[in-house]
Design a protein around this motif. Structure first.
Motif, PDB file in Angstrom:
ATOM      1  N   GLU A 305      -5.562 -20.924   9.955  1.00 46.17           N
ATOM      2  CA  GLU A 305      -4.327 -19.280   9.320  1.00 46.17           C
ATOM      3  C   GLU A 305      -3.618 -19.447  11.142  1.00 46.17           C
ATOM      4  OE1 GLU A 305      -4.877 -15.366   7.311  1.00 46.17           O
ATOM      5  OE2 GLU A 305      -6.863 -15.943   8.987  1.00 46.17           O
ATOM      6  N   ARG A 306      -4.140 -19.538  11.934  1.00 54.35           N
ATOM      7  CA  ARG A 306      -4.395 -19.850  13.619  1.00 54.35           C
ATOM      8  C   ARG A 306      -2.539 -20.475  13.867  1.00 54.35           C
ATOM      9  NH1 ARG A 306      -8.385 -21.034  16.590  1.00 54.35           N
ATOM     10  NH2 ARG A 306      -7.364 -22.380  17.109  1.00 54.35           N
ATOM     11  N   LEU A 312      -4.005 -16.082   5.096  1.00 53.86           N
ATOM     12  CA  LEU A 312      -5.051 -16.123   3.975  1.00 53.86           C
ATOM     13  C   LEU A 312      -5.174 -15.523   3.286  1.00 53.86           C
ATOM     14  CD1 LEU A 312      -7.015 -19.083   5.536  1.00 53.86           C
ATOM     15  CD2 LEU A 312      -5.147 -19.445   3.979  1.00 53.86           C
ATOM     16  N   SER A 313      -4.639 -15.540   1.583  1.00 51.60           N
ATOM     17  CA  SER A 313      -4.769 -14.596   1.021  1.00 51.60           C
ATOM     18  C   SER A 313      -4.710 -14.524  -0.358  1.00 51.60           C
ATOM     19  CB  SER A 313      -3.780 -13.340   1.676  1.00 51.60           C
ATOM     20  OG  SER A 313      -4.026 -12.304   0.420  1.00 51.60           O
ATOM     21  N   ARG A 317      -6.289 -10.073  -1.156  1.00 47.28           N
ATOM     22  CA  ARG A 317      -8.119  -9.941  -0.057  1.00 47.28           C
ATOM     23  C   ARG A 317      -7.943 -11.212   1.148  1.00 47.28           C
ATOM     24  NH1 ARG A 317      -9.616  -9.798  -5.703  1.00 47.28           N
ATOM     25  NH2 ARG A 317      -9.717 -11.724  -5.058  1.00 47.28           N
ATOM     26  N   ARG A 318      -8.397 -10.960   2.273  1.00 49.16           N
ATOM     27  CA  ARG A 318      -7.964 -11.518   3.554  1.00 49.16           C
ATOM     28  C   ARG A 318      -9.767 -12.788   3.488  1.00 49.16           C
ATOM     29  NH1 ARG A 318      -4.562 -10.983   6.409  1.00 49.16           N
ATOM     30  NH2 ARG A 318      -4.748 -13.471   7.633  1.00 49.16           N
ATOM     31  N   LEU A 319      -9.810 -13.497   4.274  1.00 53.49           N
ATOM     32  CA  LEU A 319     -10.980 -13.905   4.301  1.00 53.49           C
ATOM     33  C   LEU A 319     -12.155 -13.285   4.466  1.00 53.49           C
ATOM     34  CD1 LEU A 319     -10.103 -16.629   7.078  1.00 53.49           C
ATOM     35  CD2 LEU A 319     -10.729 -17.200   4.775  1.00 53.49           C
ATOM     36  N   ASP A 320     -12.319 -11.415   5.113  1.00 56.35           N
ATOM     37  CA  ASP A 320     -12.893 -11.457   5.567  1.00 56.35           C
ATOM     38  C   ASP A 320     -13.982 -10.420   3.782  1.00 56.35           C
ATOM     39  OD1 ASP A 320     -11.063  -9.018   4.997  1.00 56.35           O
ATOM     40  OD2 ASP A 320     -11.654  -8.274   7.144  1.00 56.35           O
ATOM     41  N   ARG A 321     -12.626 -10.780   2.829  1.00 58.67           N
ATOM     42  CA  ARG A 321     -13.357  -9.552   1.836  1.00 58.67           C
ATOM     43  C   ARG A 321     -13.308 -11.000   0.828  1.00 58.67           C
ATOM     44  NH1 ARG A 321      -8.712  -6.069   0.225  1.00 58.67           N
ATOM     45  NH2 ARG A 321     -10.213  -5.480  -1.840  1.00 58.67           N
ATOM     46  N   PHE A 326     -11.928 -19.241  -0.325  1.00 56.22           N
ATOM     47  CA  PHE A 326     -11.884 -19.580   0.730  1.00 56.22           C
ATOM     48  C   PHE A 326     -12.079 -21.031   0.796  1.00 56.22           C
ATOM     49  CE2 PHE A 326      -9.180 -15.980   0.745  1.00 56.22           C
ATOM     50  CZ  PHE A 326      -8.079 -16.124   0.886  1.00 56.22           C
ATOM     51  N   LEU A 327     -13.712 -20.503   0.689  1.00 59.96           N
ATOM     52  CA  LEU A 327     -14.893 -21.744   0.624  1.00 59.96           C
ATOM     53  C   LEU A 327     -14.362 -22.491  -0.350  1.00 59.96           C
ATOM     54  CD1 LEU A 327     -17.919 -20.265   2.543  1.00 59.96           C
ATOM     55  CD2 LEU A 327     -16.110 -21.256   3.535  1.00 59.96           C
ATOM     56  N   ALA A 328     -14.497 -22.347  -2.017  1.00 55.41           N
ATOM     57  CA  ALA A 328     -14.888 -23.269  -2.568  1.00 55.41           C
ATOM     58  C   ALA A 328     -13.051 -24.191  -2.792  1.00 55.41           C
ATOM     59  CB  ALA A 328     -14.420 -22.201  -4.055  1.00 55.41           C
TER      60      ALA A 328
END
Length: 341
Positions: A305-306, A312-313, A317-321, A326-328
């Motif tokens: 992302e950086r 990433l959404s 919903r972003r990574l923290d939510r 995203f891992l899948a």
């Protein structure tokens, strides 16, 4: 191009124009807008769309090509198909019939594209990855900020738009010729295949555009590719039918995909991980369930992302939510890298 427009009696709104279709609007121009997406309050696609610049129409197309996309609509456009007779790529595709074992990572949502790519390239840097975009979501590839950012960053080699979708580096008639063009024209080592931005769902078993993911598995298999199925998994969706393994994945891969695929099951922990494994278990009757570690992938996603400048959404919903989603996807990319050695 993105515009700020003023609508009489309604204030201002964001609008998108595709210069190749409608010409290039300039400050002060009167434009004809379609505001359906705004009226419906859509998240993805929440723009007014420029239909025309009435006082300054674009020049008539001069070719080459005779593939008509968005056919029989007011905005139908003629493009050069990689697989048509006038294309310089026609000889390479005329008798092409095999992907020679190339991994084809299939996903339901467009938001899976960046994390799959991140997982793959972290495990196998330098892999030449091509995105094949069917027409289940947005038709213009130009609408996708992810495609533009991933390509500019050098992470994504190219895009092929198929069916009614258009605007890719190559255009083709079907998913099959799109996959073949990625392999034989663009020299792809791996393909990611997922619909463009925007997913249509009705809350019914069969009424969602991502059902085409199952057909994509079949297409990859019949062309001697190696289908890799990325599961749509969520821990943050408020709808029960999408918690754990989404019913979209269970239907597309469990009912529609008739050819066997590698179904990547991420090794998530705790009760949620156990739920995912149990929900995915019936898919093993037809497919190969591949348990894939997710160690280090959260850091991989943050780095992508950086470094790539991509957001990433998924469904807002972003990574923290919704990290599990995203891992899948990243795990599917990691497995595809392992297949390439």
């Amino acid at each position: 191009m993105e515009l700020d427009t003023a609508v009489d009696g309604e204030g201002t709104c964001r609008a998108l124009a595709y210069p190749a279709l409608v010409g290039r609007p300039e400050p002060g121009d009167t434009v004809l807008l379609n505001t359906t997406a705004l009226a419906m309050g859509l998240g993805t696609g929440g723009y007014a769309m420029v239909v025309a610049v009435p006082d300054r129409l674009p020049p008539d197309p001069t070719g080459p090509g005779h593939l008509v996309k968005a056919r029989y609509t007011p905005l139908q456009a003629t493009v050069l198909g990689a697989d048509e007779q006038d294309s310089p790529h026609h000889p390479a595709l005329a008798d092409a019939d095999s992907l020679t074992g190339m991994p084809v990572i299939v996903a339901d949502l467009h938001s899976a594209l960046p994390p799959i790519l991140a997982g793959l390239l972290a495990a196998r840097p330098g892999t030449r990855v091509v995105y094949v975009m069917p027409d289940g979501g947005a038709l213009p590839a130009w609408f996708s900020m992810s495609i533009a950012q991933l390509t500019a960053a050098g992470a994504l080699a190219a895009t092929v738009t198929v069916g009614q979708a258009f605007g890719g580096d190559l255009e083709t008639v079907t998913v099959h010729t799109g996959l073949l063009a990625a392999r034989h024209v663009l020299d792809a080592e791996a393909v990611i295949l997922a619909q463009g931005p925007g997913n249509l769902g009705t809350g019914t078993r069969w009424g969602f555009s991502g059902v085409a993911a199952g057909e994509a598995v079949n297409a990859a298999a019949v062309l001697s590719g190696r289908p890799v199925a990325s599961l749509r998994i969520s821990e943050g969706d408020l709808r029960e039918r999408h918690i754990g393994v989404s019913h979209h994945s269970l239907t597309a891969y469990g009912r529609v995909a008739l050819a066997p695929a590698d179904v990547v099951v991420p090794e998530l922990t705790g009760e949620f991980g156990a739920r995912v494994r149990e929900q995915a278990r019936p898919l093993g009757e037809r497919h190969r369930l591949v348990s894939t570690p997710v160690t280090g992938l959260a850091d991989t996603l943050q780095t992508a992302e950086r470094d790539w400048g991509v957001r990433l959404s998924t469904m807002g919903r972003r990574l923290d939510r919704d990290l599990a989603y995203f891992l899948a996807a990243a795990a599917a990319g990691r497995h595809a890298a392992a297949l390439l050695g």
